[in-house]
Design a protein around this motif. Structure first.
Motif, PDB file in Angstrom:
ATOM      1  N   GLU A 104       0.823  -1.208   0.000  1.00  0.00           N
ATOM      2  CA  GLU A 104       0.000   0.000   0.000  1.00  0.00           C
ATOM      3  C   GLU A 104       0.857   1.257   0.000  1.00  0.00           C
ATOM      4  OE1 GLU A 104      -3.869   1.826   2.422  1.00  0.00           O
ATOM      5  OE2 GLU A 104      -2.845   0.016   3.134  1.00  0.00           O
ATOM      6  N   THR A 105       2.011   1.212   0.637  1.00  0.00           N
ATOM      7  CA  THR A 105       2.917   2.364   0.686  1.00  0.00           C
ATOM      8  C   THR A 105       4.321   1.906   0.347  1.00  0.00           C
ATOM      9  OG1 THR A 105       3.301   2.029   3.060  1.00  0.00           O
ATOM     10  CG2 THR A 105       1.543   3.565   2.414  1.00  0.00           C
ATOM     11  N   ARG A 106       5.077   2.809  -0.247  1.00  0.00           N
ATOM     12  CA  ARG A 106       6.483   2.572  -0.565  1.00  0.00           C
ATOM     13  C   ARG A 106       7.273   3.778  -0.082  1.00  0.00           C
ATOM     14  NH1 ARG A 106       4.162  -0.722  -4.314  1.00  0.00           N
ATOM     15  NH2 ARG A 106       2.991   1.022  -5.143  1.00  0.00           N
ATOM     16  N   GLN A 107       8.326   3.522   0.663  1.00  0.00           N
ATOM     17  CA  GLN A 107       9.062   4.594   1.310  1.00  0.00           C
ATOM     18  C   GLN A 107      10.467   4.718   0.730  1.00  0.00           C
ATOM     19  OE1 GLN A 107       7.603   6.610   3.410  1.00  0.00           O
ATOM     20  NE2 GLN A 107       5.708   5.419   3.602  1.00  0.00           N
ATOM     21  N   ASN A 108      10.935   5.955   0.667  1.00  0.00           N
ATOM     22  CA  ASN A 108      12.331   6.275   0.363  1.00  0.00           C
ATOM     23  C   ASN A 108      12.803   5.618  -0.935  1.00  0.00           C
ATOM     24  OD1 ASN A 108      14.688   7.614   0.803  1.00  0.00           O
ATOM     25  ND2 ASN A 108      15.366   6.366   2.522  1.00  0.00           N
ATOM     26  N   ILE A 109      12.049   5.825  -2.003  1.00  0.00           N
ATOM     27  CA  ILE A 109      12.401   5.231  -3.285  1.00  0.00           C
ATOM     28  C   ILE A 109      13.702   5.819  -3.815  1.00  0.00           C
ATOM     29  CG2 ILE A 109      11.620   4.842  -5.646  1.00  0.00           C
ATOM     30  CD1 ILE A 109      10.096   3.288  -3.579  1.00  0.00           C
ATOM     31  N   VAL A 291       1.977   4.837 -11.317  1.00  0.00           N
ATOM     32  CA  VAL A 291       0.763   5.659 -11.307  1.00  0.00           C
ATOM     33  C   VAL A 291       0.205   5.758  -9.896  1.00  0.00           C
ATOM     34  CG1 VAL A 291      -1.597   5.815 -12.179  1.00  0.00           C
ATOM     35  CG2 VAL A 291       0.241   5.133 -13.715  1.00  0.00           C
ATOM     36  N   ARG A 292       0.189   4.646  -9.196  1.00  0.00           N
ATOM     37  CA  ARG A 292      -0.283   4.655  -7.807  1.00  0.00           C
ATOM     38  C   ARG A 292       0.588   5.562  -6.939  1.00  0.00           C
ATOM     39  NH1 ARG A 292      -3.536   3.986  -3.248  1.00  0.00           N
ATOM     40  NH2 ARG A 292      -2.245   3.302  -1.526  1.00  0.00           N
ATOM     41  N   ASP A 293       1.900   5.462  -7.066  1.00  0.00           N
ATOM     42  CA  ASP A 293       2.793   6.264  -6.231  1.00  0.00           C
ATOM     43  C   ASP A 293       2.673   7.749  -6.553  1.00  0.00           C
ATOM     44  OD1 ASP A 293       3.587   3.896  -5.175  1.00  0.00           O
ATOM     45  OD2 ASP A 293       5.532   3.812  -6.173  1.00  0.00           O
ATOM     46  N   VAL A 294       2.478   8.086  -7.826  1.00  0.00           N
ATOM     47  CA  VAL A 294       2.318   9.496  -8.186  1.00  0.00           C
ATOM     48  C   VAL A 294       1.048  10.053  -7.558  1.00  0.00           C
ATOM     49  CG1 VAL A 294       1.862  11.066 -10.111  1.00  0.00           C
ATOM     50  CG2 VAL A 294       3.662   9.370 -10.302  1.00  0.00           C
ATOM     51  N   GLU A 295      -0.042   9.295  -7.597  1.00  0.00           N
ATOM     52  CA  GLU A 295      -1.284   9.789  -7.006  1.00  0.00           C
ATOM     53  C   GLU A 295      -1.160   9.919  -5.496  1.00  0.00           C
ATOM     54  OE1 GLU A 295      -6.067   8.800  -6.915  1.00  0.00           O
ATOM     55  OE2 GLU A 295      -4.778   8.031  -8.512  1.00  0.00           O
ATOM     56  N   VAL A 296      -0.515   8.958  -4.849  1.00  0.00           N
ATOM     57  CA  VAL A 296      -0.325   9.057  -3.399  1.00  0.00           C
ATOM     58  C   VAL A 296       0.515  10.287  -3.064  1.00  0.00           C
ATOM     59  CG1 VAL A 296       0.783   7.957  -1.417  1.00  0.00           C
ATOM     60  CG2 VAL A 296      -0.645   6.605  -2.947  1.00  0.00           C
ATOM     61  N   ALA A 297       1.599  10.511  -3.815  1.00  0.00           N
ATOM     62  CA  ALA A 297       2.424  11.691  -3.566  1.00  0.00           C
ATOM     63  C   ALA A 297       1.645  12.982  -3.836  1.00  0.00           C
ATOM     64  CB  ALA A 297       3.682  11.635  -4.442  1.00  0.00           C
ATOM     65  N   TYR A 298       0.761  12.957  -4.824  1.00  0.00           N
ATOM     66  CA  TYR A 298      -0.046  14.136  -5.135  1.00  0.00           C
ATOM     67  C   TYR A 298      -0.975  14.473  -3.976  1.00  0.00           C
ATOM     68  CZ  TYR A 298      -3.019  17.260  -7.931  1.00  0.00           C
ATOM     69  OH  TYR A 298      -3.706  18.342  -8.416  1.00  0.00           O
ATOM     70  N   TRP A 299      -1.653  13.465  -3.423  1.00  0.00           N
ATOM     71  CA  TRP A 299      -2.563  13.721  -2.299  1.00  0.00           C
ATOM     72  C   TRP A 299      -1.793  14.067  -1.030  1.00  0.00           C
ATOM     73  CZ3 TRP A 299      -6.466  15.187  -4.473  1.00  0.00           C
ATOM     74  CH2 TRP A 299      -7.163  14.467  -5.441  1.00  0.00           C
ATOM     75  N   ASP A 300      -0.605  13.518  -0.860  1.00  0.00           N
ATOM     76  CA  ASP A 300       0.215  13.918   0.292  1.00  0.00           C
ATOM     77  C   ASP A 300       0.601  15.392   0.192  1.00  0.00           C
ATOM     78  OD1 ASP A 300       0.117  11.425   1.454  1.00  0.00           O
ATOM     79  OD2 ASP A 300       2.006  10.731   0.588  1.00  0.00           O
ATOM     80  N   LEU A 301       0.919  15.854  -1.018  1.00  0.00           N
ATOM     81  CA  LEU A 301       1.234  17.270  -1.194  1.00  0.00           C
ATOM     82  C   LEU A 301      -0.003  18.123  -0.956  1.00  0.00           C
ATOM     83  CD1 LEU A 301       3.192  19.500  -2.011  1.00  0.00           C
ATOM     84  CD2 LEU A 301       2.613  19.039  -4.415  1.00  0.00           C
ATOM     85  N   ILE A 376       9.264  14.979  -3.338  1.00  0.00           N
ATOM     86  CA  ILE A 376       8.935  13.563  -3.560  1.00  0.00           C
ATOM     87  C   ILE A 376       8.107  13.391  -4.818  1.00  0.00           C
ATOM     88  CG2 ILE A 376       7.660  11.610  -2.615  1.00  0.00           C
ATOM     89  CD1 ILE A 376       8.480  12.529   0.163  1.00  0.00           C
ATOM     90  N   LEU A 377       7.137  14.277  -5.031  1.00  0.00           N
ATOM     91  CA  LEU A 377       6.335  14.206  -6.250  1.00  0.00           C
ATOM     92  C   LEU A 377       7.198  14.463  -7.480  1.00  0.00           C
ATOM     93  CD1 LEU A 377       3.594  13.927  -7.628  1.00  0.00           C
ATOM     94  CD2 LEU A 377       3.186  16.351  -7.167  1.00  0.00           C
ATOM     95  N   ARG A 378       8.137  15.389  -7.377  1.00  0.00           N
ATOM     96  CA  ARG A 378       9.022  15.662  -8.501  1.00  0.00           C
ATOM     97  C   ARG A 378       9.895  14.444  -8.829  1.00  0.00           C
ATOM     98  NH1 ARG A 378      10.447  20.735 -10.325  1.00  0.00           N
ATOM     99  NH2 ARG A 378       9.155  22.445  -9.588  1.00  0.00           N
ATOM    100  N   TYR A 599      -9.170   8.819   2.384  1.00  0.00           N
ATOM    101  CA  TYR A 599     -10.310   8.224   1.696  1.00  0.00           C
ATOM    102  C   TYR A 599     -10.035   8.118   0.201  1.00  0.00           C
ATOM    103  CZ  TYR A 599     -15.002   7.828  -0.283  1.00  0.00           C
ATOM    104  OH  TYR A 599     -16.097   7.432  -1.004  1.00  0.00           O
ATOM    105  N   ASN A 600      -9.473   9.160  -0.397  1.00  0.00           N
ATOM    106  CA  ASN A 600      -9.154   9.109  -1.820  1.00  0.00           C
ATOM    107  C   ASN A 600      -8.036   8.110  -2.101  1.00  0.00           C
ATOM    108  OD1 ASN A 600     -10.436  11.532  -3.679  1.00  0.00           O
ATOM    109  ND2 ASN A 600     -10.470  11.997  -1.494  1.00  0.00           N
ATOM    110  N   LYS A 601      -7.069   8.019  -1.195  1.00  0.00           N
ATOM    111  CA  LYS A 601      -6.022   7.005  -1.360  1.00  0.00           C
ATOM    112  C   LYS A 601      -6.609   5.599  -1.311  1.00  0.00           C
ATOM    113  CE  LYS A 601      -2.129   9.528   0.698  1.00  0.00           C
ATOM    114  NZ  LYS A 601      -1.154   9.494   1.823  1.00  0.00           N
ATOM    115  N   SER A 602      -7.556   5.379  -0.411  1.00  0.00           N
ATOM    116  CA  SER A 602      -8.133   4.039  -0.285  1.00  0.00           C
ATOM    117  C   SER A 602      -8.936   3.665  -1.519  1.00  0.00           C
ATOM    118  CB  SER A 602      -9.007   3.967   0.973  1.00  0.00           C
ATOM    119  OG  SER A 602     -10.098   4.881   0.881  1.00  0.00           O
ATOM    120  N   ILE A 603      -9.623   4.628  -2.130  1.00  0.00           N
ATOM    121  CA  ILE A 603     -10.336   4.341  -3.383  1.00  0.00           C
ATOM    122  C   ILE A 603      -9.341   3.933  -4.464  1.00  0.00           C
ATOM    123  CG2 ILE A 603     -11.746   5.352  -5.208  1.00  0.00           C
ATOM    124  CD1 ILE A 603     -13.054   7.108  -3.122  1.00  0.00           C
ATOM    125  N   ASN A 604      -8.263   4.685  -4.541  1.00  0.00           N
ATOM    126  CA  ASN A 604      -7.226   4.363  -5.521  1.00  0.00           C
ATOM    127  C   ASN A 604      -6.621   2.990  -5.262  1.00  0.00           C
ATOM    128  OD1 ASN A 604      -4.000   4.490  -5.946  1.00  0.00           O
ATOM    129  ND2 ASN A 604      -5.026   5.573  -7.620  1.00  0.00           N
TER     130      ASN A 604
END
Length: 799
Positions: A104-109, A291-301, A376-378, A599-604
């Motif tokens: 579900e999450t990936r850290q420090n890529i 795609v998943r990681d980009v969306e997660v980073a987008y919502w984190d920002l 991170i998003l960049r 909530y948006n992350k969980s839908i994704n």
């Protein structure tokens, strides 16, 4: 004689003694001008050296600007939607900055990528590399030019790409030319002096074309030319001093039991083809993860921006309270404890605002902040760390409740998951490997049939049969060959049966156990995937319920804060309760946006596990262009099949390996080219927000008397650097999620007002979609993209 032997023996003993004395003792040579300190070795040979590799770094690397910090605000906003961020990430992706798996999450890529190897991360070259992988064993022939076939059962990890596997059926041209002569005396009785010596000259030439057939046999066409010259007499007199022998042979070798039939001989090609399919599935999974990681980073920002906004509102509210307590203290209606408590609360919230902006490792703070989340998003978008622009999300998260049908979700996950698809291909490979292993139990019975045309003549040619015939002088070897008068045939039957078949039986047993292991692994992998899906669907419902509770909590804290501030102005409430209510309001606001983002992350994540993330994001995975000859061959095969008729080959061909292209939602069929999907595969989405917020609350407006007191307040050097304190308008919270809630405008907020967004938030939006009107779906091509997108119009070096 004896003295000579004694001298020889003494010399031999002396040499042996010297060898024994020095042979086991290492000695160093002596050099003129040698330095005993070994300066060159110590200074140069032991120094760390760097490879001589001429590489060109990206401009995003060498021309990046200093990072943004609380003391560096040299930037302009760069408003990007979620679709634009995903598009840039995919178009800039030569390496996919993500890891495998369904976590579900990936850290420090970034740290993993820098310290990792190219094989640990996916790239656009992976499928092409698999297709161009070759075996190390070359195509070999024997001395007669016949193809030597590989023996034994092969495994999937022992074959290369499809083209390499098909190369086993290519024709091999081989040949040789040699010359030899004999010149030696003969130990024979003297009858004729010429017979005591043999002087021969021989030349052999061979050219052969040998091809392996799909049925397991080998067909060879071979041409030989032999020249022999005898310049001396022989015991048997020769009709001519020299002669030419021309030979044309056609040979077919075919197995009768082991390795017979197209089913067995095409299995390596099928294994190679499924290796490519597995690499495609792996590539698809890596694109999906990106795609998943980009969306997660987008919502984190997005959440980081909201955290700054909430912290700024809380800081400014504390600033107003501190100003009021200072005014009361100067009038004599307050005390120093209230003033100090209010000022401490202000600096506490100012510290939180700084942490929300730039990140902090202190407990309870976001370790990244807006600037860190933006970096991170960049990283995932392929952008430089800093280029003078600050990405600001322009896509609002959805508030709509999304209900997933459980049976449909499970069916989609089991069918569309690229990880499970790879496991199923491995099961098919194990089945084919078992078939090969069972085939090795058969005896090796090979039939070889050879037919030969022979011609002998005094000369080589031309092939004119009107000339003298052999053994007459001037006869032609080619003429005798084409006459067909001399023909030979050879038939050979070979039988090889290992006694006991110990190794073959072990190979079958191993293949059976491997197949059973792969099948069990697939079953448990499906069970684990459904477990992950169950947890994700459960979290979706839980996060939506928490979103409702957080919205109600925020509304209640807004009411409490306004009421306590009103009572404090009348002198009926102590200041510590006002400060606590302001803190609770800030925490409730942040908790609301945290629940909204999760909530948006969980839908994704549910779409991610169901295998519909790329389809719902309007993304398709395509192969790059093939060689022109490949399209021509494919058209020829298609026309050939359409002109043929159906015929059951039985066991002479492998069974069904693939079931056709994947199918996703029919709404996405036009964009991803995957065909239609039954209605039961389509998720049900309710776009109407179902959050009940109750009756609209009463709005507490600022007291005019308070405004007058604030205008008369003198600057305090202990608060905000001595400058005037500006109170923000009172926020009413999310009274109704169907109506937009305006973000309070903050004035004179140091290091924070520049990043606060004044756009409406919290409005009801349908579930997110990456569709863009008037634009075709964006393909992900497995080829290197020469130009990166999303870079600023001017490089940092020329700004």
């Amino acid at each position: 004689m004896n003295r000579s032997l004694f001298q020889i023996a003494a010399k031999v003993q002396l040499v042996l003694a010297v060898l024994l004395a020095t042979g086991c003792t290492p000695t160093q040579p002596f050099f003129i001008g040698e330095t005993p300190e070994l300066k060159h070795y110590l200074d140069t040979a032991t120094a760390i050296e760097y490879p001589d590799v001429d590489t060109q770094s990206l401009p995003e690397t060498t021309q990046s600007l200093p990072p943004l910090t609380v003391s560096n605000h040299d930037y302009e906003f760069w408003d990007l939607s979620l679709e634009e961020c995903v598009s840039m990430a995919l178009q800039n992706a030569r390496y996919l900055i993500t890891t495998g798996g369904t976590s579900e999450t990936r850290q420090n890529i970034a740290a993993q990528f820098v310290s990792g190897s190219p094989n640990q991360f996916g790239s656009v070259f992976d499928v092409a590399l698999q297709q161009t992988t070759t075996q190390t064993i070359p195509l070999t022939v024997d001395g007669a030019g016949n193809r030597l076939l590989p023996r034994g059962a092969v495994r999937a990890n022992q074959v290369g790409g499809v083209e390499d596997a098909l190369a086993e059926f290519d024709a091999v041209v081989s040949g040789f030319l040699d010359f030899s002569n004999t010149d030696r005396p003969q130990n024979v009785q003297v009858v004729n002096p010429e017979t005591q010596f043999v002087r021969n000259y021989n030349t052999n030439q061979q050219l052969a074309i040998s091809k392996r057939m799909t049925t397991g046999g080998v067909a060879t066409i071979r041409q030989q030319l032999q020249y022999s010259r005898n310049e001396t007499g022989n015991i048997v007199p020769r009709a001519a001093l020299s002669d030419y022998t021309a030979i044309l042979e056609v040979q077919v070798q075919h197995p009768l039991m082991r390795n017979r039939g197209t089913y067995v001989n095409r299995i390596p090609v099928m294994l190679a083809s499924m290796n490519e399919d597995i690499s495609i599935a792996t590539f698809e999974a890596q694109v999906r993860n990106l795609v998943r990681d980009v969306e997660v980073a987008y919502w984190d920002l997005y959440l980081a921006y909201r955290a700054v906004s909430a912290a700024a509102i809380a800081r400014d509210s504390a600033q107003v309270t501190a100003e009021f307590t200072k005014l009361n203290f100067e009038r004599g209606t307050g005390n120093i404890q209230e003033k100090s408590q209010a000022v401490a609360q202000y600096y506490n919230l100012q510290r939180r605002l700084t942490a929300a902006l730039n990140g902090s490792n202190l407990p309870g703070n976001d370790p990244f902040g807006v600037y860190g989340r933006e970096r991170i998003l960049r990283e995932k978008m392929g952008q430089p760390a800093t280029d003078g622009r600050l990405i600001r999300p322009s896509t609002e998260p959805t508030l709509a409740r999304v209900d997933f049908d459980w049976n449909q979700s499970v069916a989609q996950a089991l069918y569309l998951s690229p990880e499970l698809r790879s496991r199923k291909y491995e099961i098919k490979q194990a089945e084919l490997e078992l078939a090969l292993a069972k085939n090795q139990l058969l005896p090796e019975v090979n039939l070889s049939v050879l037919y030969r045309w022979v011609g002998l003549g005094d000369t080589l040619g031309p092939p004119d049969r009107s000339l003298n015939r052999f053994p007459a002088g001037g006869s032609s070897a080619l003429a005798e060959l084409t006459s067909g008068d001399y023909q030979e045939a050879v038939a050979r039957l070979e039988l090889t049966v290992p006694n006991g078949l110990r190794r073959e039986l072990l190979r079958v047993s191993n293949a059976q156990k491997t197949l059973r292991r792969e099948a069990y692994f697939l079953q448990d992998a499906e069970r684990m995937l459904v477990s992950q899906l169950s947890d994700a669907v459960g979290k979706t419902a839980s996060h939506f319920a928490q979103l409702q509770d957080a919205a109600n909590e925020w509304m209640a804290t807004e009411q409490e804060g306004d009421a306590r501030l009103f009572e404090y102005r009348k002198g009926t409430t102590p200041v510590n309760e006002v400060l606590q209510s302001q803190q609770r309001r800030a925490d409730a606001q942040l908790a609301y946006y945290q629940a909204l983002v999760e909530y948006n992350k969980s839908i994704n994540y549910v779409d991610y596990l169901r295998g519909t993330l790329l389809a719902s994001s309007n993304i398709q995975v395509e192969e790059g262009p093939w060689n022109t000859k490949a399209y021509c061959d494919a058209l020829e095969r298609a026309r050939e099949r359409s002109a043929g008729f159906e015929y059951q080959y039985g066991v002479t061909r492998p069974g069904v390996v693939r079931r056709g292209p994947l199918q996703a939602d029919p709404s996405m069929a036009s964009s991803i080219g995957l065909g239609s999907t039954p209605d039961h595969m389509v998720p049900e989405v309710d776009e109407v927000p179902l959050i009940e917020m109750g009756e609209p609350k009463e709005v507490f407006l600022p007291n005019p008397e308070m405004e007058e007191m604030r205008s008369m307040a003198a600057p305090d050097p202990n608060v905000n650097g001595g400058g005037p304190l500006m109170a923000p308008p009172v926020s009413n919270g999310p009274a109704n999620l169907n109506a937009p809630v305006q973000n309070p405008a903050v004035q004179d907020a140091p290091a924070a007002s520049s990043i606060l967004d004044s756009r409406p938030i919290g409005s009801a939006i349908a579930p997110m979609s990456y569709e863009t009107s008037g634009q075709a779906p964006m393909p992900v091509s497995r080829k290197q993209l020469p130009q990166r997108v999303g870079t600023p119009p001017q490089t940092p070096a020329t700004r």
